[in-house]
Scaffold this active site. Sequence first.
Site, mmCIF file in Angstrom:
data_model
loop_
_atom_site.group_PDB
_atom_site.id
_atom_site.type_symbol
_atom_site.label_atom_id
_atom_site.label_comp_id
_atom_site.label_asym_id
_atom_site.label_seq_id
_atom_site.Cartn_x
_atom_site.Cartn_y
_atom_site.Cartn_z
ATOM 1 N N GLY A 97 0.834 -1.198 0.000
ATOM 2 C CA GLY A 97 0.000 0.000 0.000
ATOM 3 C C GLY A 97 0.867 1.245 0.000
ATOM 4 O O GLY A 97 2.052 1.181 -0.319
ATOM 5 N N ASN A 98 0.275 2.376 0.308
ATOM 6 C CA ASN A 98 1.053 3.605 0.441
ATOM 7 C C ASN A 98 0.406 4.496 1.493
ATOM 8 O O ASN A 98 -0.642 4.156 2.034
ATOM 9 C CB ASN A 98 1.205 4.310 -0.912
ATOM 10 C CG ASN A 98 -0.125 4.757 -1.487
ATOM 11 O OD1 ASN A 98 -0.786 5.643 -0.952
ATOM 12 N ND2 ASN A 98 -0.542 4.108 -2.577
ATOM 13 N N ARG A 99 1.049 5.623 1.794
ATOM 14 C CA ARG A 99 0.656 6.427 2.950
ATOM 15 C C ARG A 99 -0.457 7.432 2.692
ATOM 16 O O ARG A 99 -0.735 8.270 3.539
ATOM 17 C CB ARG A 99 1.874 7.160 3.492
ATOM 18 C CG ARG A 99 2.854 6.216 4.128
ATOM 19 C CD ARG A 99 4.000 6.994 4.736
ATOM 20 N NE ARG A 99 4.743 6.154 5.663
ATOM 21 C CZ ARG A 99 5.800 6.573 6.347
ATOM 22 N NH1 ARG A 99 6.221 7.816 6.202
ATOM 23 N NH2 ARG A 99 6.413 5.757 7.169
ATOM 24 N N ALA A 131 -3.654 8.024 -4.801
ATOM 25 C CA ALA A 131 -2.271 7.561 -4.948
ATOM 26 C C ALA A 131 -2.351 6.121 -5.451
ATOM 27 O O ALA A 131 -2.337 5.169 -4.667
ATOM 28 C CB ALA A 131 -1.536 7.655 -3.620
#
Length: 226
Positions: free
Chosen positions: A33-35, A101
Amino acid sequence: LAASFGAGTLAGLRVVVSAGPTYEDIDPVRFIGNRSSGRMGFAVAEAAALAGAEVTLVAGPVSLPTPPGVARRIDVRSAAQMREAVLAGAAQADIYVGAAAVGDYRPLEVAPHKLKKQDGAPLALQLTENPDILKELAARSPRPFLVGFAAETRELAAYAQDKLARKGLDMIAANRVGAGLGFEAEDNALAVYWPGGGEELPRAPKRDLATRLVACIAERYRATYA
Ligand code: CTP
Ligand code: CA
């Protein structure tokens, strides 16, 4: 008060906003995943609704309530699911704002069972690139007015302007990530570019910034299709 929110500036227009991260599954219990918190995209969706638009919000995995005024919300997990929801929604949309994102890569294969440790041996994951949703939309005709986001840790203006041109966008909102700004932060600051111009939107809480960004989008939309 209504005027300060730009009420009516997007009246009659259909806007699709993507927000949040995507999760790319590795196995049944793990993902990449990402932030991204989704807050900036949710704030843009709320501001667009306040400005009179009919808003569809395509949300990655986030824990945020649907903003008031948003007509419909589609929850997705992976980049592939986000692509499907965005392409379907964008077919009838006047404006698409890609604030999500989107994961650039996903595991080539999703393991059907939980991966086990290999006695200290390194684990190599093979990744394959995800399709670029914005680029795909840009190639369509007719297509909505396209607004991208660019989160960068360095060379903000150059990278953002390159993305604007390379992806064939109408506008890009660039934000510097880090130092209490951008991902996982309350505040953001944006540099907005369009072909032949630009505007700085200085540091502010994401909701205020979203209101200003939506006003900027409405102005450019009118200038483009007037
Ligand atoms: N984007 C998209 N589909 C992807 C990747 C990105 O639609 N598969 C969109 C994002 O929603 C954003 C814009 O493209 O609006 C820019 O994303 P960004 O990650 O900054 O650009 P990339 O082209 O992925 O380049 P980078 O290598 O810097 O990540
Ligand atoms: Ca990317």
